[in-house]
Write a protein that holds these residues in place. Structure first.
Motif, short mmCIF file in Angstrom:
data_model
loop_
_atom_site.label_atom_id
_atom_site.label_comp_id
_atom_site.label_asym_id
_atom_site.label_seq_id
_atom_site.Cartn_x
_atom_site.Cartn_y
_atom_site.Cartn_z
N PHE A 37 75.99 23.00 42.62
CA PHE A 37 75.45 23.82 41.74
C PHE A 37 74.53 23.74 42.29
O PHE A 37 74.36 22.39 42.97
N THR A 38 73.85 24.48 42.86
CA THR A 38 72.21 24.46 43.46
C THR A 38 70.70 24.18 42.37
O THR A 38 69.01 24.33 43.57
N SER A 39 71.04 24.52 41.10
CA SER A 39 69.45 23.91 40.01
C SER A 39 69.71 23.66 39.35
O SER A 39 71.24 23.59 38.65
N VAL A 40 68.96 23.70 37.84
CA VAL A 40 69.63 22.91 37.08
C VAL A 40 68.48 23.04 35.86
O VAL A 40 67.18 24.02 36.49
N ALA A 41 69.01 24.05 34.42
CA ALA A 41 68.24 24.18 34.12
C ALA A 41 68.74 24.19 32.39
O ALA A 41 69.97 23.74 32.43
N THR A 42 67.74 23.40 31.62
CA THR A 42 67.45 23.70 30.06
C THR A 42 67.60 24.85 28.89
O THR A 42 67.88 24.80 28.08
N ASP A 43 66.51 25.67 29.44
CA ASP A 43 66.94 26.88 29.18
C ASP A 43 67.66 27.93 29.53
O ASP A 43 67.74 28.36 30.93
N SER A 44 68.22 29.00 28.50
CA SER A 44 68.81 30.06 29.38
C SER A 44 68.98 30.70 30.31
O SER A 44 68.87 31.73 30.94
N ARG A 45 67.17 31.18 29.54
CA ARG A 45 66.34 32.40 30.52
C ARG A 45 66.16 31.66 31.58
O ARG A 45 65.64 32.93 31.92
N ASN A 46 65.67 30.80 32.14
CA ASN A 46 66.10 30.59 33.60
C ASN A 46 66.87 30.02 34.55
O ASN A 46 67.22 29.68 35.24
N VAL A 47 68.12 30.36 34.09
CA VAL A 47 69.36 30.02 34.89
C VAL A 47 69.86 31.27 35.94
O VAL A 47 69.00 32.37 35.54
N ILE A 48 69.67 31.01 37.06
CA ILE A 48 69.98 31.75 37.99
C ILE A 48 71.47 31.72 38.72
O ILE A 48 72.42 30.75 37.88
N GLY A 49 72.30 32.68 39.18
CA GLY A 49 73.09 32.29 40.51
C GLY A 49 72.98 30.75 40.34
O GLY A 49 72.38 30.49 41.30
N GLY A 168 61.07 17.87 31.45
CA GLY A 168 60.26 17.73 32.46
C GLY A 168 60.49 17.35 33.52
O GLY A 168 60.76 17.70 34.56
N LEU A 169 60.52 15.98 33.68
CA LEU A 169 60.53 14.68 34.86
C LEU A 169 61.58 15.08 35.55
O LEU A 169 62.27 15.47 36.80
N PRO A 170 63.12 15.14 34.87
CA PRO A 170 64.11 15.32 35.20
C PRO A 170 64.56 16.27 36.55
O PRO A 170 65.16 16.49 36.90
N LEU A 171 64.04 17.80 35.59
CA LEU A 171 64.01 18.96 35.83
C LEU A 171 63.06 18.89 37.69
O LEU A 171 63.85 19.42 38.28
N SER A 172 62.26 18.49 37.41
CA SER A 172 61.20 18.61 38.46
C SER A 172 61.70 18.12 39.79
O SER A 172 61.45 18.14 40.86
N VAL A 173 62.97 16.87 39.75
CA VAL A 173 63.25 15.82 40.97
C VAL A 173 64.23 16.42 41.23
O VAL A 173 64.33 16.45 42.59
N PHE A 174 65.48 17.40 40.69
CA PHE A 174 66.22 18.02 41.50
C PHE A 174 65.35 19.66 42.40
O PHE A 174 66.26 20.01 43.04
N ASN A 175 64.37 19.37 42.59
CA ASN A 175 63.72 20.33 43.15
C ASN A 175 63.41 18.93 44.38
O ASN A 175 63.38 19.95 45.88
N ILE A 176 63.09 17.83 44.56
CA ILE A 176 63.74 17.10 45.54
C ILE A 176 64.95 17.55 47.19
O ILE A 176 65.68 17.81 47.11
N ARG A 177 64.27 17.29 48.30
CA ARG A 177 65.11 18.24 49.35
C ARG A 177 64.93 17.01 50.36
O ARG A 177 64.33 16.36 50.64
N LYS A 178 65.80 17.97 51.74
CA LYS A 178 66.18 16.33 52.99
C LYS A 178 64.32 16.73 53.43
O LYS A 178 64.60 15.59 54.00
N ASN A 179 63.80 18.05 53.66
CA ASN A 179 62.62 18.01 54.59
C ASN A 179 61.96 17.22 53.45
O ASN A 179 60.16 16.89 54.59
N HIS A 180 61.62 16.51 52.35
CA HIS A 180 60.51 16.33 52.03
C HIS A 180 59.90 14.41 51.95
O HIS A 180 61.58 13.81 52.62
N GLU A 181 59.08 14.46 52.39
CA GLU A 181 58.63 12.96 53.20
C GLU A 181 58.24 12.16 51.24
O GLU A 181 58.56 11.25 52.01
N ILE A 182 57.43 12.98 50.97
CA ILE A 182 56.46 12.34 49.72
C ILE A 182 56.75 12.83 47.92
O ILE A 182 56.89 14.25 48.23
N GLY A 183 57.20 12.59 47.16
CA GLY A 183 57.12 13.03 45.84
C GLY A 183 56.08 12.59 44.81
O GLY A 183 56.08 11.01 44.97
#
Length: 252
Positions: A37-49, A168-183
């Motif tokens: 899985f490459t994204s996370v959602a709690t609202d089915s309307r925000n689900v993508i492949g 919201g906070l848990p969903l937000s941190v799933f946007n972290i990627r290897k290139n990020h230096e600061i969150g």
């Protein structure tokens, strides 16, 4: 079902997710080998492949009702409550039998599992400098100002809008990627222990409390109680980190 659009490696492996959440894997070895899985959602309307869908149970709504819609929209992983599987196991068993790329993991509590999974994901980025922003007012403005300055030099990931709650906070941190230096992430609250819980997800190196006002005083009872709850933003400050508070404040 919409065609999946999964690119890159899974945010968490099946074993990492199960270990973090205490979950139980439902499916075949083939499904587990395709777990991604490459994204996370709690609202089915925000689900993508390629999404992991986490249905939450509220006072008036049960997100499990929307699992079929989430699958239709491309969900690859369903992180469901054990109680739901005990009631409707046939649906989920058939789902994974008919779709090798779909996996189901059952947990005791889906909100707690979402938070635990997010904490495990954050832990995969030990060099990321993590900044938490909380307070009775001014959180979003302060966050945007901090981000605006830091982006001049660093690769920054941050809370979009005011996605700062227990979900919201848990969903937000799933946007972290290897290139990020600061969150830079906001922390809001609507109940007691909420800041404590989501602080355990982020484990910030630096944290800012903008102020202690009267928002949610009806829930927490006093500004003193609000201050004590907000202070949990500092629970994981490291020796090379810092806690920031207004110089002129009753609770300084």
């Amino acid at each position: 079902m919409k065609e999946s659009d999964v690119s890159g490696e899974s945010l968490l492996s099946a074993d990492e997710l199960i270990s973090a959440t205490g979950g139980k894997y439902i499916g075949s070895a083939e499904n587990k080998n395709l777990f991604c899985f490459t994204s996370v959602a709690t609202d089915s309307r925000n689900v993508i492949g390629g999404t992991m869908f986490v249905p939450l149970i509220g006072e008036n709504q049960d997100g499990h009702l929307y699992c079929p819609q989430a699958v239709e929209n491309g969900a690859r992983i369903l992180l469901i409550a054990q109680s739901e599987y005990e009631k409707n196991g046939g649906f989920y068993d058939k789902l994974v039998a008919d779709n090798a790329e779909i996996s189901v993991v059952t947990v005791k509590n889906t909100l707690k599992a979402l938070q635990d999974a997010a904490a495990a994901y954050v832990a995969k980025f030990p060099t990321l400098v993590k900044i938490a922003v909380t307070g009775s007012s001014g959180k979003t403005t302060s966050k945007e100002m901090i981000v605006s300055v830091l982006r001049q030099k660093y690769s920054v990931v941050y809370t979009q809008g005011n996605f700062n709650s227990e979900t919201g906070l848990p969903l937000s941190v799933f946007n972290i990627r290897k290139n990020h230096e600061i969150g830079v992430f906001e922390m809001g609250m609507n109940r007691k222990n909420e800041i404590k819980e989501i602080s355990g997800v982020l484990k910030a190196n630096f944290a800012l409390i903008t102020n202690i006002g009267t928002a949610h005083i009806g829930i927490l009872g006093s500004r003193q109680n609000i201050a004590e709850e907000k202070r949990h933003a500092f629970d994981y400050i490291t020796e090379n980190g810092a806690a920031f508070i207004p110089a002129i404040d009753e609770f300084a």
